[in-house]
Design a protein around this motif. Structure first.
Motif, short mmCIF file in Angstrom:
data_model
loop_
_atom_site.label_atom_id
_atom_site.label_comp_id
_atom_site.label_asym_id
_atom_site.label_seq_id
_atom_site.Cartn_x
_atom_site.Cartn_y
_atom_site.Cartn_z
N UNK A 40 0.84 -1.20 0.00
CA UNK A 40 0.00 0.00 0.00
C UNK A 40 0.87 1.25 0.00
N UNK A 41 1.90 1.25 0.84
CA UNK A 41 2.81 2.40 0.91
C UNK A 41 3.56 2.59 -0.41
N UNK A 42 3.96 1.48 -1.04
CA UNK A 42 4.64 1.58 -2.33
C UNK A 42 3.79 2.35 -3.33
N UNK A 383 -8.57 -0.96 -2.26
CA UNK A 383 -7.38 -1.70 -2.64
C UNK A 383 -7.30 -1.88 -4.14
N UNK A 384 -6.09 -1.85 -4.67
CA UNK A 384 -5.89 -2.08 -6.09
C UNK A 384 -5.95 -3.59 -6.37
N UNK A 385 -5.98 -3.95 -7.65
CA UNK A 385 -6.03 -5.36 -8.03
C UNK A 385 -4.79 -6.11 -7.54
N UNK A 388 -5.26 -6.71 -3.84
CA UNK A 388 -6.21 -7.80 -3.61
C UNK A 388 -5.57 -9.15 -3.94
N UNK A 389 -4.75 -9.19 -4.97
CA UNK A 389 -4.08 -10.44 -5.34
C UNK A 389 -3.14 -10.90 -4.22
N UNK A 390 -2.39 -9.95 -3.64
CA UNK A 390 -1.52 -10.30 -2.51
C UNK A 390 -2.32 -10.83 -1.34
N UNK A 391 -3.43 -10.15 -1.05
CA UNK A 391 -4.24 -10.55 0.10
C UNK A 391 -4.87 -11.93 -0.13
N UNK A 392 -5.33 -12.17 -1.36
CA UNK A 392 -5.96 -13.46 -1.68
C UNK A 392 -4.94 -14.59 -1.65
#
Length: 423
Positions: A40-42, A383-385, A388-392
């Motif tokens: 997120x910070x990036x 959240x960006x895609x 979301x991919x990281x979280x999933x």
């Protein structure tokens, strides 16, 4: 039916071992929070960097690398290799291809904040974000020689208001023992927050920058030669040189031609850089570090998942009696193995949801602090895609690692003599 039974049994098992598994879930939550927070910070820091300056076609300064020129003019990091003559600036004003110019003079500071000498063009032409102009929260732009306008971060951190008197320091360091005590400035305006380095600077006129350095030609104040405010009335303070120039062109298609001509300027060695290109180079250099940081955080998450496997395998010896009872009541080895997968998946989902809440809380708390102290604007957003991919990926990884204790439980339950034939 079997699915609902497995979920019910897994829920009961999780609740029965809630104390131990809560610690595992907390560890995983912190790991996911770190992973999500860094990503997120990036994104936010990159957006903050790229929105620092817009609608400026060229930055012109003394001959140097484009990254160095960008850093000291826009981000107030580092110092100029040299100045450019005021006569060069006058020549630039005569170029019909250039629509507007903003002169920038650096070298002094105020309690660690950069002092920027400029003219009325800064407030009129400078843009940030998506072409947003600078606006004043209070007061007006400098009009007199000893007027000063403060960035939002400076005013907030030092608790300044209109009509306050401030003493500038000689040199750009955070600590200075040479102060322009004879020429105090009066705060006439305070800028609205921009989330850029503009917030962390102090703005005076070029005449003011020149006036405070009368008698400082040797680098220190010469007694009897420095000015007082009342002595500045009616005097001409045309600068001999400036640090850099921001330029906007009348026709954008001429940008590369004007850049080439300025880099070959015969009057003195100049460098003209495109802010967008320089920003891309800056981010390319930083991207290697951020990718390494993201990879390290990913290893932290993997370590937490491995810890989850270790806990489940340790608990498995305590569940031998439980497995025997389930087998005696007709539970298949597949159902028993699925309990581990469901438990791991549930813990990962809870950890991800908690990480989302922690991340939102951290952004809400740290956002104003980062804006005030570092000029970086970070705010809550969807959240960006990629995020979301990281979280999933965390619950999916949890399912994969759960296969280890699940297979072990399946083998253990197969060795039991209970259950239907062929199970």
């Amino acid at each position: 039916m079997k699915a609902s039974l497995a979920i019910s049994l897994a829920s009961a098992s999780l609740w029965h071992r809630r104390k131990v598994l809560a610690l595992v879930c907390l560890t995983l939550t912190l790991s996911v929070t770190l992973l999500l927070g860094i990503q997120y910070l990036r994104t936010e820091v990159k957006q903050s960097f790229t929105s620092t300056i817009s609608d400026t076609d060229l930055i012109i300064g003394a001959r140097s690398g484009q990254l160095n020129l960008l850093l000291y003019t826009v981000f107030h990091i580092g110092d100029a290799t040299n100045n450019i003559r005021w006569s060069t600036f006058q020549d630039l004003k005569k170029d019909s291809r250039i629509d507007w110019l903003i002169p920038i003079s650096l070298g002094d500071s105020y309690k660690g904040f950069r002092v920027v000498g400029t003219d009325e063009g800064f407030g009129k032409h400078f843009r940030f974000g998506r072409g947003q102009p600078l606006t004043l929260a209070n007061g007006q732009w400098f009009d007199g020689v000893f007027d000063v306008v403060l960035g939002a971060g400076v005013a907030k951190q030092l608790n300044h208001a209109l009509d306050d008197k401030i003493i500038l320091s000689h040199g750009g360091g955070r600590t200075s023992f040479s102060n322009h005590t004879n020429t105090p400035f009066t705060v006439t305006g305070i800028l609205d927050a921009t989330g850029t380095p503009v917030d962390q600077a102090v703005y005076i006129s070029l005449q003011g920058m020149e006036a405070i350095h009368v008698g400082w030609e040797s680098g220190v104040a010469i007694p009897g030669r420095t000015l007082r405010p009342e002595q500045a009335e009616g005097r001409d303070f045309t600068p001999g040189n400036i640090t850099a120039v921001f330029a906007g062109l009348d026709r954008k298609i001429l940008t590369f031609r004007v850049q080439r001509d300025l880099n070959q300027y015969s009057g003195e060695p100049l460098s003209a850089v495109l802010p967008g290109v320089a920003l891309s180079e800056l981010w390319r250099l930083m991207s290697q570090f951020e990718r390494a940081l993201l990879a390290i955080t990913g290893f932290v998450v993997v370590t937490s998942l491995i810890g989850l496997i270790a806990v489940l395998l340790t608990l498995q010896t305590q569940r031998a009696h439980e497995i025997a009872i389930l087998r005696a009541t007709g539970a298949s080895p597949g159902l028993i193995a699925s309990l581990y997968v469901i438990e791991c998946l549930a813990l990962a989902v809870v950890a991800c949801l908690a990480a989302l809440a922690f991340s939102a809380l951290a952004v809400s708390m740290l956002g104003p602090w980062l804006l005030t102290n570092y000029g970086i604007q970070i705010q809550l957003r969807a959240l960006s895609l990629e995020e979301w991919a990281l979280l999933t990926s965390v619950p999916l990884a949890a399912v994969v690692v759960a296969l280890v204790p699940a297979f072990s439980a399946w083998r253990q339950s197969r060795s039991q003599s209970f259950g239907s034939p062929g199970e």
